[in-house]
Write a protein that holds these residues in place. Structure first.
Motif, PDB file in Angstrom:
ATOM      1  N   ALA A 217     132.766  79.603   2.880  1.00 14.45           N
ATOM      2  CA  ALA A 217     133.351  79.714   4.153  1.00 14.45           C
ATOM      3  C   ALA A 217     133.499  78.201   4.895  1.00 14.45           C
ATOM      4  O   ALA A 217     134.553  77.894   5.535  1.00 14.45           O
ATOM      5  N   LEU A 218     132.601  77.309   4.679  1.00 18.48           N
ATOM      6  CA  LEU A 218     132.706  76.152   5.280  1.00 18.48           C
ATOM      7  C   LEU A 218     133.946  75.171   4.559  1.00 18.48           C
ATOM      8  O   LEU A 218     134.404  74.617   5.252  1.00 18.48           O
ATOM      9  N   ARG A 219     133.834  75.300   3.049  1.00 21.30           N
ATOM     10  CA  ARG A 219     134.999  74.567   2.176  1.00 21.30           C
ATOM     11  C   ARG A 219     136.196  75.114   2.833  1.00 21.30           C
ATOM     12  O   ARG A 219     137.405  74.440   2.901  1.00 21.30           O
ATOM     13  N   LYS A 220     136.256  76.502   2.927  1.00 18.11           N
ATOM     14  CA  LYS A 220     137.839  76.812   3.487  1.00 18.11           C
ATOM     15  C   LYS A 220     138.083  76.456   4.858  1.00 18.11           C
ATOM     16  O   LYS A 220     139.455  76.009   5.211  1.00 18.11           O
ATOM     17  N   GLU A 221     137.102  76.313   5.705  1.00 21.14           N
ATOM     18  CA  GLU A 221     137.407  75.906   7.193  1.00 21.14           C
ATOM     19  C   GLU A 221     137.667  74.377   7.052  1.00 21.14           C
ATOM     20  O   GLU A 221     138.469  74.007   7.982  1.00 21.14           O
ATOM     21  N   PHE A 222     136.931  73.713   6.197  1.00 23.23           N
ATOM     22  CA  PHE A 222     137.323  72.028   6.203  1.00 23.23           C
ATOM     23  C   PHE A 222     137.760  71.670   4.872  1.00 23.23           C
ATOM     24  O   PHE A 222     136.831  71.285   4.103  1.00 23.23           O
ATOM     25  N   PRO A 223     138.995  71.745   4.533  1.00 27.04           N
ATOM     26  CA  PRO A 223     139.687  71.348   3.531  1.00 27.04           C
ATOM     27  C   PRO A 223     139.318  70.172   3.130  1.00 27.04           C
ATOM     28  O   PRO A 223     139.223  69.026   3.997  1.00 27.04           O
ATOM     29  N   GLY A 224     138.898  69.672   1.745  1.00 30.04           N
ATOM     30  CA  GLY A 224     138.382  68.547   1.540  1.00 30.04           C
ATOM     31  C   GLY A 224     137.132  68.118   1.645  1.00 30.04           C
ATOM     32  O   GLY A 224     136.530  66.926   1.239  1.00 30.04           O
ATOM     33  N   SER A 225     136.183  68.833   1.966  1.00 31.87           N
ATOM     34  CA  SER A 225     135.060  68.783   2.489  1.00 31.87           C
ATOM     35  C   SER A 225     133.980  68.797   1.131  1.00 31.87           C
ATOM     36  O   SER A 225     134.620  69.631   0.149  1.00 31.87           O
ATOM     37  N   ARG A 226     132.852  68.449   1.003  1.00 27.90           N
ATOM     38  CA  ARG A 226     131.992  68.900   0.097  1.00 27.90           C
ATOM     39  C   ARG A 226     130.730  69.408   0.609  1.00 27.90           C
ATOM     40  O   ARG A 226     130.421  69.144   1.741  1.00 27.90           O
ATOM     41  N   THR A 227     130.162  70.237  -0.155  1.00 33.77           N
ATOM     42  CA  THR A 227     128.619  70.984   0.398  1.00 33.77           C
ATOM     43  C   THR A 227     127.806  70.532  -0.643  1.00 33.77           C
ATOM     44  O   THR A 227     127.993  70.131  -1.543  1.00 33.77           O
ATOM     45  N   TYR A 228     126.577  70.577   0.131  1.00 30.50           N
ATOM     46  CA  TYR A 228     125.303  70.215  -0.675  1.00 30.50           C
ATOM     47  C   TYR A 228     124.090  71.015  -0.423  1.00 30.50           C
ATOM     48  O   TYR A 228     124.360  71.926   0.520  1.00 30.50           O
ATOM     49  N   VAL A 229     123.309  71.073  -1.379  1.00 25.55           N
ATOM     50  CA  VAL A 229     122.230  71.943  -1.172  1.00 25.55           C
ATOM     51  C   VAL A 229     121.005  71.142  -0.873  1.00 25.55           C
ATOM     52  O   VAL A 229     120.885  70.129  -1.275  1.00 25.55           O
ATOM     53  N   ASN A 230     119.848  71.947  -0.107  1.00 18.10           N
ATOM     54  CA  ASN A 230     118.646  70.840   0.021  1.00 18.10           C
ATOM     55  C   ASN A 230     117.713  71.995   0.524  1.00 18.10           C
ATOM     56  O   ASN A 230     117.924  73.020   0.480  1.00 18.10           O
ATOM     57  N   GLY A 231     116.308  71.539   0.641  1.00 22.19           N
ATOM     58  CA  GLY A 231     115.285  72.386   0.843  1.00 22.19           C
ATOM     59  C   GLY A 231     114.557  73.135  -0.506  1.00 22.19           C
ATOM     60  O   GLY A 231     114.870  72.568  -1.530  1.00 22.19           O
ATOM     61  N   SER A 232     113.657  73.970  -0.183  1.00 19.15           N
ATOM     62  CA  SER A 232     112.811  74.505  -1.105  1.00 19.15           C
ATOM     63  C   SER A 232     113.628  75.144  -2.370  1.00 19.15           C
ATOM     64  O   SER A 232     113.266  75.284  -3.471  1.00 19.15           O
ATOM     65  N   ILE A 233     114.707  75.785  -1.998  1.00 22.01           N
ATOM     66  CA  ILE A 233     115.525  76.600  -3.045  1.00 22.01           C
ATOM     67  C   ILE A 233     116.082  75.367  -3.925  1.00 22.01           C
ATOM     68  O   ILE A 233     116.092  75.866  -5.242  1.00 22.01           O
TER      69      ILE A 233
ATOM     70  N   HIS B 177     118.220  62.899  -1.368  1.00 21.53           N
ATOM     71  CA  HIS B 177     116.581  63.518  -1.339  1.00 21.53           C
ATOM     72  C   HIS B 177     116.642  64.411  -2.657  1.00 21.53           C
ATOM     73  O   HIS B 177     115.873  64.397  -3.215  1.00 21.53           O
ATOM     74  N   THR B 178     117.575  65.192  -2.380  1.00 29.64           N
ATOM     75  CA  THR B 178     117.525  66.461  -3.479  1.00 29.64           C
ATOM     76  C   THR B 178     117.708  65.725  -5.045  1.00 29.64           C
ATOM     77  O   THR B 178     117.295  66.380  -5.695  1.00 29.64           O
ATOM     78  N   ARG B 179     118.698  64.757  -5.149  1.00 35.12           N
ATOM     79  CA  ARG B 179     118.723  63.993  -6.431  1.00 35.12           C
ATOM     80  C   ARG B 179     117.227  63.425  -6.632  1.00 35.12           C
ATOM     81  O   ARG B 179     116.730  63.597  -8.102  1.00 35.12           O
ATOM     82  N   MET B 180     116.547  62.848  -5.961  1.00 33.79           N
ATOM     83  CA  MET B 180     115.301  62.176  -6.181  1.00 33.79           C
ATOM     84  C   MET B 180     114.267  63.098  -6.412  1.00 33.79           C
ATOM     85  O   MET B 180     113.494  63.089  -7.389  1.00 33.79           O
TER      86      MET B 180
END
Length: 354
Positions: free
Chosen positions: A44-60, A172-175
């Motif tokens: 949904a976020l990528r559709k709303e903001f073309p050219g954006s990138r998403t990332y994941v963080n946190g425990s999962i 942080h997620t990469r580390m």
């Protein structure tokens, strides 16, 4: 260099901790649903903001989620080619409102009672799905961070109410993932135990502080018992010197503690004393007494129950008998233990954490 005792030769504590950490792992059905919902938010976020990138963080994303799962974390980095957002320019509110509406529209068909909250939030958009994975159990939420790249330096600008803060959640997620790889997954397993210890002992630290400290001391494959020793010793030393700085060296302020720092340091040292006493008891062959100490440490009968009182009393009597006339003055007090400084010397700390 000051030498310290070798890790316990008894396998009882290690096996008990391994069983306990399995019992607090996020359930597979929760994990699958969390990833499904997170992917839907990302789309949904990528559709709303073309050219954006998403990332994941946190425990999962980090592989250390506890059960019951409380939340999932998702971020989106929105292009700002005209440089109209950021400190001294527009704040994040417009972007957050667009993101919130896009999420409502995209997820409402599958989660009819969905709510998406923006107003008054410090950093993230809060999504309440109101559709528990297990009927009758609490449902997890989602925290969504709307961010922009920092054109003048490393990392991102992320919301702070109506303004911006510097951070680097992608780094942080990469580390963390690199630490998991470098330690053959033991980093994540030790962190999971520490997060549960934190949760059942008043939450003196936030989860990210636990992980940031672990990045400095859990740097190679170690057992669960030794890893806990290293972390409590290292954490006590580091927090005694000051609050934990951002491992990515981007955030302008250290990680805040939930309690006064001297109090947290004392709690770390008490936890280390309890753990080392459990190790001594196990090495002496008093494994029931050792498990009793370990249960005291984690303070959760569901995760790690105390041995029966009768079994503890019998082994106490055996130990008193074995120690003879000196038992009364020595039993019940923590054993002589190495200093936290000597434990710290065992690990090659990360340069950022020194």
């Amino acid at each position: 260099m000051t030498l310290i005792q070798a890790p316990t030769k008894s396998t009882t504590l290690e096996a008990t901790l391994d069983s306990a950490r399995r019992s607090i792992e996020v359930a597979s059905n929760e994990l699958a649903e969390a990833r499904k919902r997170r992917d839907a938010i990302s789309a949904a976020l990528r559709k709303e903001f073309p050219g954006s990138r998403t990332y994941v963080n946190g425990s999962i994303a980090h592989g250390d989620a506890l059960t019951p799962l409380t939340d999932v974390d998702q971020g989106v980095v929105i292009p700002d080619p005209d440089n109209i957002y950021g400190p001294g320019r527009f704040g994040p509110t417009r972007l957050e409102e667009r993101a919130a509406e896009a999420i409502r529209v995209a997820l409402k068909p599958d989660y009819g009672d969905l709510t998406v909250e923006v107003k008054g939030r410090k950093r993230s958009i809060l999504i309440r799905f109101r559709d528990p994975v297990t009927p009758g159990q609490p449902d997890f939420t989602a925290d969504v961070i709307v961010a922009i790249d920092n054109p003048g330096g490393q990392g991102l600008f992320i919301p702070r109410y109506t303004g911006w803060d510097r951070s680097h959640p992608e780094a942080h997620t990469r580390m963390v993932r690199q630490a998991v790889k470098d330690t053959d997954v033991m980093y994540a397993r030790i962190v999971r135990l520490l997060k549960h210890w934190n949760r059942s002992n008043g939450k003196p630290l936030c989860s990210w502080n636990i992980k940031a400290l672990a990045l400095g001391c859990i740097t190679s494959p170690v057992g669960l018992v030794e890893g806990l020793q290293l972390w409590f010793a290292y954490a006590a030393d580091q927090l005694n010197d000051g609050e934990t700085e951002d491992p990515a060296r981007v955030a302008p302020h250290p990680i805040k503690l939930n309690n006064p720092r001297p109090e947290v340091v004392r709690q770390m040292r008490r936890a280390l004393d309890t753990l080392l006493y459990a190790i001594k008891l196990a090495d002496q062959g008093y494994e029931i007494l050792a498990l009793d100490q370990l249960a005291d440490l984690f303070n959760d009968e569901n995760m790690l129950p105390h041995p029966t009182r009768s079994a503890v009393m019998r082994q106490q009597a055996d130990r008193i008998k074995d120690q003879g006339s000196n038992a009364g003055s020595s039993f019940g007090s923590p054993a002589l233990i190495p200093s936290t400084n000597s434990l710290r010397e065992r690990v090659g700390t990360r340069s950022w954490a020194v």
